[in-house]
Design an enzyme around this catalytic site. Structure first.
Site, PDB file in Angstrom:
ATOM      1  N   HIS A 101       0.403  -1.078   0.258  1.00 45.78           N
ATOM      2  CA  HIS A 101      -0.012  -0.282  -0.303  1.00 45.78           C
ATOM      3  C   HIS A 101       0.931   0.890   0.119  1.00 45.78           C
ATOM      4  O   HIS A 101       0.195   2.696  -0.295  1.00 45.78           O
ATOM      5  CB  HIS A 101      -0.959   0.074   1.016  1.00 45.78           C
ATOM      6  CG  HIS A 101      -0.453  -0.426   2.371  1.00 45.78           C
ATOM      7  ND1 HIS A 101      -0.055  -1.505   2.655  1.00 45.78           N
ATOM      8  CD2 HIS A 101       0.082   1.364   3.141  1.00 45.78           C
ATOM      9  CE1 HIS A 101       0.240  -1.155   4.447  1.00 45.78           C
ATOM     10  NE2 HIS A 101       0.831  -0.135   4.473  1.00 45.78           N
ATOM     11  N   ARG A 137      -7.274  -7.769   6.638  1.00 43.66           N
ATOM     12  CA  ARG A 137      -7.230  -6.621   7.090  1.00 43.66           C
ATOM     13  C   ARG A 137      -8.655  -5.824   7.206  1.00 43.66           C
ATOM     14  O   ARG A 137      -8.598  -5.691   5.740  1.00 43.66           O
ATOM     15  CB  ARG A 137      -6.270  -5.843   7.055  1.00 43.66           C
ATOM     16  CG  ARG A 137      -6.249  -4.725   7.725  1.00 43.66           C
ATOM     17  CD  ARG A 137      -5.036  -3.745   8.557  1.00 43.66           C
ATOM     18  NE  ARG A 137      -5.092  -2.677   7.094  1.00 43.66           N
ATOM     19  CZ  ARG A 137      -4.268  -1.639   6.993  1.00 43.66           C
ATOM     20  NH1 ARG A 137      -4.013  -1.028   8.112  1.00 43.66           N
ATOM     21  NH2 ARG A 137      -3.898  -0.898   6.651  1.00 43.66           N
ATOM     22  N   GLU A 139      -4.250   2.256  16.632  1.00 47.71           N
ATOM     23  CA  GLU A 139      -3.355   2.908  15.838  1.00 47.71           C
ATOM     24  C   GLU A 139      -3.796   4.569  16.270  1.00 47.71           C
ATOM     25  O   GLU A 139      -2.379   5.050  16.505  1.00 47.71           O
ATOM     26  CB  GLU A 139      -3.980   3.403  14.487  1.00 47.71           C
ATOM     27  CG  GLU A 139      -4.063   1.678  14.126  1.00 47.71           C
ATOM     28  CD  GLU A 139      -5.187   2.046  12.651  1.00 47.71           C
ATOM     29  OE1 GLU A 139      -4.443   1.928  11.540  1.00 47.71           O
ATOM     30  OE2 GLU A 139      -5.967   1.254  12.607  1.00 47.71           O
ATOM     31  N   ASP A 159      -0.307   6.005  11.734  1.00 47.40           N
ATOM     32  CA  ASP A 159      -1.742   6.808  12.423  1.00 47.40           C
ATOM     33  C   ASP A 159      -1.635   7.937  12.710  1.00 47.40           C
ATOM     34  O   ASP A 159      -2.114   8.167  13.796  1.00 47.40           O
ATOM     35  CB  ASP A 159      -2.803   5.920  11.646  1.00 47.40           C
ATOM     36  CG  ASP A 159      -3.548   5.397  10.570  1.00 47.40           C
ATOM     37  OD1 ASP A 159      -4.183   6.976  10.037  1.00 47.40           O
ATOM     38  OD2 ASP A 159      -3.608   4.751   9.714  1.00 47.40           O
ATOM     39  N   ARG A 180       4.869  -1.054  10.749  1.00 44.98           N
ATOM     40  CA  ARG A 180       6.408   0.135  10.349  1.00 44.98           C
ATOM     41  C   ARG A 180       6.588   0.304   9.212  1.00 44.98           C
ATOM     42  O   ARG A 180       5.615  -0.454   8.184  1.00 44.98           O
ATOM     43  CB  ARG A 180       6.958   0.011  11.007  1.00 44.98           C
ATOM     44  CG  ARG A 180       7.146  -0.933  12.841  1.00 44.98           C
ATOM     45  CD  ARG A 180       9.104  -1.258  12.627  1.00 44.98           C
ATOM     46  NE  ARG A 180      10.112  -0.303  12.171  1.00 44.98           N
ATOM     47  CZ  ARG A 180      10.184   0.578  13.737  1.00 44.98           C
ATOM     48  NH1 ARG A 180       9.368  -0.085  15.233  1.00 44.98           N
ATOM     49  NH2 ARG A 180      10.971   1.295  13.905  1.00 44.98           N
ATOM     50  N   ARG A 233      -4.659   8.880   3.986  1.00 44.93           N
ATOM     51  CA  ARG A 233      -3.548   7.638   4.766  1.00 44.93           C
ATOM     52  C   ARG A 233      -2.237   8.591   5.226  1.00 44.93           C
ATOM     53  O   ARG A 233      -2.555   9.906   4.457  1.00 44.93           O
ATOM     54  CB  ARG A 233      -4.359   6.896   3.818  1.00 44.93           C
ATOM     55  CG  ARG A 233      -5.196   5.768   3.007  1.00 44.93           C
ATOM     56  CD  ARG A 233      -4.851   5.139   2.422  1.00 44.93           C
ATOM     57  NE  ARG A 233      -5.824   4.284   1.618  1.00 44.93           N
ATOM     58  CZ  ARG A 233      -6.665   3.104   2.654  1.00 44.93           C
ATOM     59  NH1 ARG A 233      -5.929   3.260   3.893  1.00 44.93           N
ATOM     60  NH2 ARG A 233      -7.399   2.687   2.500  1.00 44.93           N
TER      61      ARG A 233
END
Length: 878
Positions: A140, A395, A505, A542, A580, A711
Site C-alpha cells: 500500500h 485486514r 492506531e 496513523d 511500521r 492515509r
C-alpha cells in the site's frame, strides 16, 4: 566535502557516464549540453555559487515543452543508477584485509557475547531454532518503480559484480561495459511509470516476483550463514525444520479502505500463491532429480520405492508428479474450471517428507556432502515458504464489521447493534459465539458492503489454515471489535481457530490497548478460541499522523510495556505486530536498531513487522542484500530476547512524558488548529496530484474530509517531495528546545547514550533532518502558494531550523550527521541530481494545476517521473 568510498564513487561515475553517452547519442549535442549545464549549476549552487544557482534556474526556465519529460527522465535515471551502485556496494566483494559488513558479523559476534555471559550452547541453539520472525510484505505505500525496470536494475547490479573482479582482461571489461550500455539503453526506452493504476492482484504478483528473483535464493543462503555461525560458536547445527524467518503478505488481503480488494481478489491471490509455489519447487525438484543419480540408499528409502535403480530419482519423480498436479489444479481453479485433485499437495508434510527421506538416506550412506548441497537448500525453502509461499493476512476496518452485525441484528428484530453500548455488544457476542445454532439466516438480504464482508469470511473459512496469517482489525478500540470478527467467521463456516488481531492506531487507542486486551482475556470462552499467542498490532503510521512522532513513539512504547505486563499477569504469550513504514514519519528506520530499542520483554523470541513498498526492494531486491537484512533481523531479535535493553529510569520516563506532551501540543497546534494549515498543505505539496496518479491500488483517502481522512502514506509522501519532511519532526523542535531551556540537556544526553529507545529516536530524527531542505521547500511556496498562506510556510521552515539547532545542541555536533561522513557525502552527491528535479516539479505542478490535470498528458507523465525521481533520490516514498 567528505569523500565517498573510492569504489562506490567509481561505480556511480561509470554508470553516470554511460547514461550521459546514451543521452548524447539519442537526444543530440544541444539537449545534452542543457543537461550538463543543469547538473553543473546544481552542483556549484549547492557549494554556494550564486552564478551556479542562477545558471540552474535559467537553463530549466528555457526548456521547451517537449524537453520537460526527457530532462525529468535523465535525472530520475541517474538517481536510480546511483541507488543500484549504493545497493551493490553494500554486498560487493571484499579483499582479505577488509572486515565483512556488520550485517554478516552481527550474529557471530552476538553468539560470542552470549556464550561469554553464561548462556549454555545447547540453550542458544534451541532458542535460535525456535525464533519466530514474520516479515509481512505490504504494497500500500506503493513501490513507485515498475517491475520491468526493477529487473533491469538487478541486471545492472549483476554486471557491477562482474566488474568487481580485478583479474578481468581489457576485452572482458569492455564486454561488461557494452552490456551495461545496453541495459541503460533499455531502461532509457522503458516507461518509468505505469500508465494505469495497478490492481491488487498486480501488487501481489510483484510480491511473488520478489520471492522468485531474490528471496528464493536468499533464504537458504541466509540459513547456511546462520548454521555456520551457530556451529562455529557451539558445535551444534540448526534443525532441518528450523525456519526462524517466514514471510506473510497483505497484498490481496488488505481491504481497509480499498474497495478494489474483494473476496474474489483474495481467492485469486491465494490460488496464484499455490501456483507460484508449486512452480518454484518444480524447478528445484527437476534439478535434484538430475543430480541425485546415486544408487546406494538406506533401507528406509528402499522400503518406500522398492528395489529400483536410481531410488532417489524415483522418489523425486513421484513428488514431481504431485507438484505438477498441484500447479495444474491451481491453474484450473483460477479459471473456475473443474480439476481432479487426488494428487494435489494439501499439507506441507507431504512436501517435506520425501525430501527429508532423501536427506537421511544420503547421510546414512556416507554421502552427507551431497545431502548438504541443493537438497538441503530445497528443504530450507520448504520449511520457510511451505506450499503457500506466503501467509496472507486479511485486514478490514472495525466499522465494517459493526455495520454488518447491525444489518443482521436489525433484520432479526434484535435492535441495532451499532447503537448498543460496549457491555451489551460484548454480552451478545459471547452468547452467540457459545451458541450451537446459527445466527445468520441462509437467505439474509445483505447490502453490497455487508455481502462483501461475509464473502471474505467465507473465503477465510474454506482456505487452508496454512495459507492464512492473521485477521487484522483496523481502528480497533474495544473487546467487541475482536469478538465481532470471531462471530462473523463462525457464522460463515470457520471451524478452526484463527488469530484475530486488534490494531491500535490512534494515541487514545494505544493508551487503551492494554486494558482492552485484558478485558478480552478475562471474557468467558475467549481463551479457548485463542490460537497460539495473543497477537496485538501497534500502528505507527496513523498514531504519528494523529499526534506527531514524539508523542506517537512514546505512546507506542508505553502500550507495549503495558501489554507485556497484562499478558504476563494473565499467563498468555504475547506477539506484537509492528505496523511500521519505510519513513521515520511512519515508524521506519534501521530495523536492527529499532528492534533493540523496544521495551524489555516485548521481543520474546517472536517478532512480526510490516515491510512496505520500495523498502522491500531496497532490503530484499538482490539475494545478497536480502541475506544481509535477514541476518540483521535475526541477530536483533535474538539479542532483544536474550539481552533485552534496560527499563528506563524514572527520571527518563518523566522527561519523556514532558517531551511527548509538549511535542503533541506543538504538532496539533499546527496540523489541527492552524486555520490555514489544510489549504497550505494542499497548495504547497503535490498531495492532491498524488491522489490522482496511478501509483497504487488504494485510494489516497479512506473517506471525504481533511487531514484526518488522509492515509498516512500520501500524507508523508507529499511532504517528502517538497523536502520539508514535516510529519517526521514537527513537535520535536518545541519539546527539545523547552527541555534544553530548562537545563535538562545533561539528562537528555544520558538518555540518548544509555536508553536505546531514546537514542534511536534521536538518530532517526537527525537522519530525516539531514534529508530536509528549507530552501527547496521555499521554492514550492514561491511558485505554488498564494501570498496569504506564505507566512505559514515561513513559520514551518523556522520550526525546521529550530529542530536542527536542538538536535545539534543535543549531539554536540557542528553539523547533522557529522559522525557519519559517508552518509553526508552520499546526500551531497544526490542533491546535485535532486535539485533540478525539485525545480522541475515545481514548474510542472504549476502548469498541471493551470491545465487542471489533463490525465495521460505529457505534462502528467513528466510530473510522475519527477515524483518517482525524488522518491528514488531520497530512497523513500511514504
Amino acid at each position: 566535502m567528505e569523500e565517498i568510498d573510492a569504489r562506490l564513487r567509481e561505480e556511480v561515475r561509470l554508470l553516470g557516464e554511460l547514461l550521459g553517452e546514451y543521452i548524447h547519442a539519442q537526444c543530440g549535442e544541444v539537449f545534452f549540453d542543457k543537461i550538463e549545464r543543469i547538473r553543473l549549476g546544481a552542483k556549484t549552487g549547492r557549494l554556494g555559487s550564486e552564478e551556479g544557482a542562477e545558471q540552474l534556474t535559467r537553463t530549466l526556465g528555457e526548456l521547451q515543452e517537449d524537453e520537460l519529460l526527457p530532462v525529468a527522465r535523465a535525472f530520475n535515471q541517474f538517481l536510480n543508477l546511483a541507488n543500484i551502485a549504493e545497493q551493490y556496494h553494500e554486498i560487493r566483494r571484499r579483499g582479505p584485509e577488509e572486515p565483512p559488513p556488520f550485517a554478516m558479523r552481527a550474529l557471530p559476534e552476538l553468539l560470542g557475547r552470549l556464550l561469554a555471559t553464561g548462556h549454555a550452547a545447547d540453550a542458544l541453539a534451541r532458542q535460535l531454532g525456535r525464533l519466530d520472525i514474520d516479515l509481512v510484505l505490504t504494497a500500500h505505500p506503493t513501490e513507485v518503480t515498475r517491475r520491468t525496470l526493477i529487473r533491469k536494475y538487478e541486471a545492472i547490479a549483476a554486471e557491477l559484480a562482474v566488474l568487481d573482479h580485478s583479474d578481468l582482461l581489457p576485452a572482458e571489461r569492455e564486454e561488461v561495459h557494452d552490456r551495461l550500455r545496453r541495459l541503460i539503453a533499455e531502461a532509457w526506452h522503458t516507461d518509468e511509470i505505469r500508465r494505469s493504476r495497478p490492481t491488487p492482484v498486480d501488487e501481489a504478483k510483484w510480491g511473488f516476483s520478489v520471492i522468485e528473483h531474490s528471496l528464493w535464493q536468499a533464504v537458504p543462503a541466509f540459513l547456511r550463514s546462520v548454521d555456520r555461525a551457530l556451529h562455529e560458536a557451539t558445535g551444534l547445527h540448526l534443525p532441518l525444520e528450523a525456519a526462524p524467518i517466514r514471510f506473510s503478505s497483505w497484498m490481496g488481503g488488505d481491504r481497509d479502505g480499498n474497495p478494489n480488494v474483494t473476496a474474489a481478489v483474495t481467492r485469486e491471490v491465494l490460488l496464484l500463491a499455490r501456483w507460484a509455489a508449486a512452480d518454484l519447487y518444480l524447478r528445484d525438484i527437476d534439478q535434484l532429480a538430475a543430480e541425485l543419480s546415486m544408487q546406494e540408499a538406506s533401507s528406509e528409502l528402499r522400503a518406500r520405492v522398492g528395489e529400483v535403480d536410481e531410488p532417489y530419482r524415483v522418489l523425486l519423480k513421484q513428488l514431481r508428479e504431485r507438484l505438477l498436479a498441484t500447479r495444474d489444479w491451481a491453474a484450473a481453479a483460477l479459471h473456475d474450471e473443474p480439476a481432479r485433485a487426488p494428487a494435489v499437495l494439501q499439507n506441507n508434510r507431504d512436501l517435506l517428507q520425501p525430501l527429508e527421506l532423501c536427506y537421511r538416506s544420503l547421510h546414512a550412506c556416507g554421502m552427507g556432502l551431497i545431502a548438504d548441497g541443493p537438497l538441503l537448500d530445497c528443504l530450507r525453502r520448504a520449511a520457510t515458504f511451505g506450499l503457500f509461499l506466503v501467509r496472507l493476512d486479511i485486514r478490514q476496518d472495525a466499522a465494517r464489521h459493526t455495520a454488518a452485525l447491525s444489518e443482521i441484528t436489525e433484520y432479526l428484530g434484535l435492535g441495532r447493534y451499532a447503537d448498543w453500548d460496549e457491555e451489551s455488544r460484548t454480552a451478545f457476542l459471547v452468547r452467540e459465539l457459545d451458541s450451537r445454532r446459527p445466527l445468520l439466516p441462509v437467505h439474509f438480504p445483505a447490502s453490497e458492503e455487508t455481502a462483501e464482508v461475509l464473502a471474505t469470511c467465507r473465503e477465510v473459512a474454506v482456505a487452508p489454515a496454512a495459507s492464512l496469517g492473521s485477521y487484522v482489525i483496523s481502528m480497533a478500540g474495544a473487546p467487541s471489535d475482536v469478538l465481532a470478527v470471531q462471530l462473523l467467521l463462525k457464522e460463515c463456516g470457520l471451524q478452526r481457530p484463527m488469530r484475530v488481531v486488534p490494531l491500535f492506531e490512534t494515541l487514545a487507542d494505544l493508551d487503551n490497548a492494554a486494558p482492552t486486551v485484558e478485558r478480552l482475556l478475562l471474557l468467558p470462552g475467549y481463551r479457548a478460541r485463542l490460537h497460539g499467542p495473543q497477537e496485538v498490532m501497534i500502528g505507527y503510521s496513523d498514531s504519528a499522523k494523529d499526534g506527531g512522532t514524539s508523542a506517537a513513539a512514546w505512546a507506542q512504547y508505553r502500550a507495549q510495556e503495558s501489554l507485556v505486563e497484562v499478558c504476563r499477569r494473565q499467563g498468555v504469550e504475547l506477539l506484537l505486530f509492528h505496523g511500521r513504514g519505510g519513513t521515520v514519519g511512519r515508524g521506519g528506520g534501521p530495523a536492527h536498531a529499532a528492534i533493540l530499542s523496544q521495551p524489555p520483554g516485548s521481543v520474546a523470541g517472536r517478532f512480526r513487522t510490516t515491510e512496505q513498498g520500495e523498502m522491500i526492494r531496497f532490503k530484499f531486491g538482490l539475494p545478497d542484500t536480502a541475506v544481509q537484512n535477514l541476518n540483521l533481523y535475526l541477530s536483533a531479535v535474538l539479542e532483544a530476547t536474550l539481552l533485552p535493553p534496560p527499563a528506563p529510569e524514572p527520571a527518563w520516563r518523566e522527561l519523556m512524558d514532558r517531551l511527548a506532551a509538549e511535542g503533541l501540543a506543538a504538532y496539533r497546534g499546527v496540523v489541527r488548529e492552524h486555520p490555514q494549515f489544510v489549504e497550505y498543505f494542499r497548495q504547497a505539496t503535490p498531495e492532491q496530484e498524488l491522489g490522482r496518479l496511478p501509483l497504487g491500488s488504494r485510494p489516497a483517502k479512506r473517506r471525504a474530509g481533511g487531514i484526518e481522512s488522509l492515509r498516512a502514506i500520501p500524507w508523508i509522501f507529499a511532504w517528502t517531495q517538497t523536502r520539508l519532511m514535516l510529519p517526521a519532526w514537527l513537535g520535536w523542535e518545541t519539546a527539545l528546545r523547552n527541555a534544553l531551556a530548562r537545563g535538562e540537556g545533561e539528562l537528555l544526553e544520558r538518555m540518548r547514550r544509555h536508553w536505546p529507545f531514546f537514542g534511536t529516536r534521536i538518530d532517526m530524527l537527525e537522519m530525516v533532518l539531514a534529508k530536509s531542505d528549507a530552501s527547496i521547500a521555499w521554492l514550492y511556496d514561491e511558485r505554488l502558494v498564494e501570498p496569504g498562506l506564505r507566512p505559514l510556510g515561513q513559520q514551518l521552515r523556522g520550526l525546521l531550523s529550530q529542530a536542527r539547532d536542538a538536535v545539534l545542541e543535543l549531539t554536540g555536533q557542528e553539523r547533522l550527521l557529522g559522525h557519519n561522513p559517508e552518509v553526508r557525502a552520499a546526500f551531497s552527491v544526490r542533491n546535485t541530481y535532486l535539485d533540478p528535479l525539485h525545480l522541475l516539479q515545481v514548474e510542472l505542478l504549476a502548469r498541471y494545476r493551470q491545465h487542471e490535470g489533463q490525465t495521460g498528458s505529457p505534462l502528467e507523465q513528466a510530473l510522475l517521473v519527477s515524483v518517482a525521481g525524488i522518491a528514488a533520490g531520497l530512497r523513500n516514498t511514504g
